[in-house]
Enzyme design. Structure first.
Site, short mmCIF file in Angstrom:
data_model
loop_
_atom_site.label_atom_id
_atom_site.label_comp_id
_atom_site.label_asym_id
_atom_site.label_seq_id
_atom_site.Cartn_x
_atom_site.Cartn_y
_atom_site.Cartn_z
CG HIS A 136 -0.49 -0.25 2.51
ND1 HIS A 136 -1.30 -0.30 3.61
CD2 HIS A 136 0.76 -0.51 2.97
CE1 HIS A 136 -0.59 -0.57 4.67
NE2 HIS A 136 0.64 -0.71 4.32
CG ASN A 137 -0.18 4.47 1.26
OD1 ASN A 137 -0.82 3.57 1.80
ND2 ASN A 137 -0.63 5.70 1.20
#
Lengths: 316, 316, 316
Positions: free
Chosen positions: B230-231
């Site tokens: 994520h991210n």
């Protein structure tokens, strides 16, 4: 496709009599009606023996093209071949193909999707959410678990089991890269052939060949989450344990064992009855049969044990 | 959600005038109507510049909260944020959204599922067993192979190809852990954005952001069985070879190459044109552009070769 | 199945009174109506305590079979057991089972497939292209994202989340190999049990047990692309980061952490609160609780750091 159209696409002047090109292929495999290309100077020796009707080359390589073949001279043969590969790619599905044939005794879930042109043998079990692409053939007594996806033109033998969420025949990882760093897809126009009595785990990926076939031979056992690159050949009864990965065009003999998370680089040959311990990383061909290896870089297993003993002493 | 309700959920006394909180976000990204939190003392410097309307802190961190923001003091800010994240999570699907829009020339299999609120561009191919979630947008000329799953709110550009059984936008691996070792899920309320001309292999997993966006930029090539946390941000034309893995929040420049089974730890920055050989393990940011690395711990490739030669001598 | 039929299949003379055998199981777990086998001399000590009604042994092992049990003497007990395992395998689906039960408040996509005999609790979300097999039970408030596949007889608890394209209960990687190198499948007749409050990422594979159960205990967190082999036991609140892999029959205590791309060999025990850094490779049981490890071969993390510092000096 006409050679004159090909010449136009890749920006080459072409004033000879026109003719039909039926496909693109490697120098070694191209037939008399196919086009080939020289992507790398290490293939120069293959040029003179190529049967290809036309060969895409750069200026330096032109002189090696044999008389029976036409040289199409460009700056970046690999890039131009990538550009052309798109034109020879079949459509994903094809509505003009005949209705799929399902053999006697086979159970096909109404929630599976069988594309036109597919043929399924007798006594198969095709579960929900399976996808079977155009012209795929499946033998007898084969089970495809839910969400297995088999891309067009692939073949699966008899008495096979493929577990859920596994993909057979998705595109190999092929592209040309320009000087500016942009990529152009090389359409993967080959297929995957899986022989009889093969079992494949879940969420495994076996890529279709760029040209020709990725081959999984009789009796092979492949575990979950394994990667098999395009144009590989896995020998009879070989065993690939979970999370193993093989880059493109590597060929192995029979009864090779790859331990968990092991890996083999591309374009290598692995002798029959080779065993690679878990986490082995193979970067050179293995010519002698029957040995056991470990480590990355790879060494014989007994040497690896010795090395680890020495390293353990370093920190005592 | 009212700040008074939030205070009740996390067990904080709140006697000021009530107001609406529109979301949770990081200290850096929170807007004037959002809530933030301090999970780690290394983010203390970010507090004073945060625009967040309220910030969950522990007693030691309270003093750093700026005047324009309300401090909500708890024992374990990360745990309380996890508790609240659930309240800001949208439902998986939403029946009140408009019917999905399908652009001209797009072929959508009747066995695909397109959630309400989704928009698909022109000339796309959406194959059987694909799932496209609420508010997802897909550009033009994009192909999604069977059993691709795209979670709600994600965006896929034009001219993309995503191969079978790949998942875009499943939840990032986020949770808080109590002193007793129990975990509480941090709902992942961000999304994934995939720009134009990206190709992604089969059984790959790209996680949605906890807050904000996991970004795959233009022209990227991702192979099979790759993990993107994520991210993360993957720069233009980068190449991630099979079984590579990237932990959360790592950002890379353009034309980065990750070899097979390589890995990058979380929260790092990788300079453009970096090449990591197969099995590389990166635990520190790479600041200089254009270098080639190998090994774990990582070192320049030429040093790694030297080290391996020395190690080989140890066992001779 | 009659013992006389079993004897015929494996080529053993049997002239005693006939009786019914209800299943195959390990020496330790077999009940008084089951058949067992001795595949390896290290299990010889388990024979004398086995309750199995009949035991497949080779000539050398026959003498250890207790009086209350019948010895079936063959050349290759493991191979013969593999042959028999097929006869005890249940069909993939079973039309004679009752219609599936769906609890109040549960939303099941019409594009999901729920086999007969399955039971889904209350307030569950079962998304498109999910497959739930025969006799599977799902607790309350559990979400199964698209293309999750749960094979027959598995159990998933309450408050669980399983992300897209993950497979629960596919066959463990089990087969016997003949002297000629051919493999015979050992049908995996066990199941997977996932307790409450477990979250599992996308494209992860959790194999069903050969006999008995693969157990994922309460509160466990499993990331994307993780492999859990047959008959493993994952302790409460353990955390398996992306691309980690565990071979068969390994058991771990609570709050064990496996870093990304780490791996554990089969048949080991890992003490509670053990942490393995990314890429750790574990080949021996870990008995002391609360330590942190790294490397392959595995060593304590502080030793690994010391070793890497020494190696770095080698190339300076």
């Amino acid at each position: 496709m006409k050679i004159s159209e090909i010449a136009t696409i890749i920006g080459v002047d072409f004033n000879q009599e026109d003719f039909e090109i039926t496909g693109i292929n490697t120098l070694k495999s191209a037939s008399k009606t196919e086009l080939s290309f020289v992507s790398n100077s290490k293939y120069i020796n293959d040029i003179k023996d190529s049967k290809a009707r036309a060969i895409i080359v750069d200026a330096n390589t032109k002189e090696f093209v044999p008389e029976n073949s036409i040289a199409l001279v460009v700056e970046s043969p690999y890039w131009e071949m990538a550009k052309l590969s798109k034109y020879f790619a079949p459509s994903i599905e094809d509505e003009t193909l005949p209705e799929p044939k399902i053999g006697e005794g086979s159970k096909v879930s109404p929630k599976a999707e069988i594309a036109k042109g597919a043929t399924i043998g007798e006594n198969c079990t095709i579960m929900a959410h399976v996808y079977i692409g155009a012209n795929v053939t499946i033998g007898d007594n084969t089970t495809l678990h839910p969400s297995v996806c088999i891309y067009r033109d692939c073949k699966v033998g008899s008495d096979c089991i493929i577990h859920a969420n596994t993909t057979i025949g998705s595109d190999g990882f092929g592209f040309a890269t320009s000087k500016l760093g942009e990529h152009k897809k090389i359409y993967q126009n080959g297929n995957v052939v899986i022989e009889d009595s093969v079992e494949i785990g879940s969420s495994t990926a076996i890529d279709r060949a760029a040209f020709g076939t990725t081959l999984i031979k009789k009796g092979v056992r492949i575990d979950n989450l394994v990667q098999v690159g395009h144009n590989c050949e896995i020998g009879e009864y070989s065993v690939l344990v979970s999370q193993a990965g093989i880059a493109g065009s590597t060929k192995m003999g029979r009864n090779v064992v790859m331990g968990g998370q092991s890996a083999i680089a591309g374009h290598l040959e692995i002798a029959a009855f080779t065993t690679m311990a878990a986490r082995s990383g193979v970067t050179k061909s293995i010519k002698e049969s029957g040995l056991t290896f470990a480590g990355f870089p790879l060494m014989e297993h007994r040497l690896w044990l010795k090395l680890q003993a020495k390293l353990a002493k370093l920190v005592k």
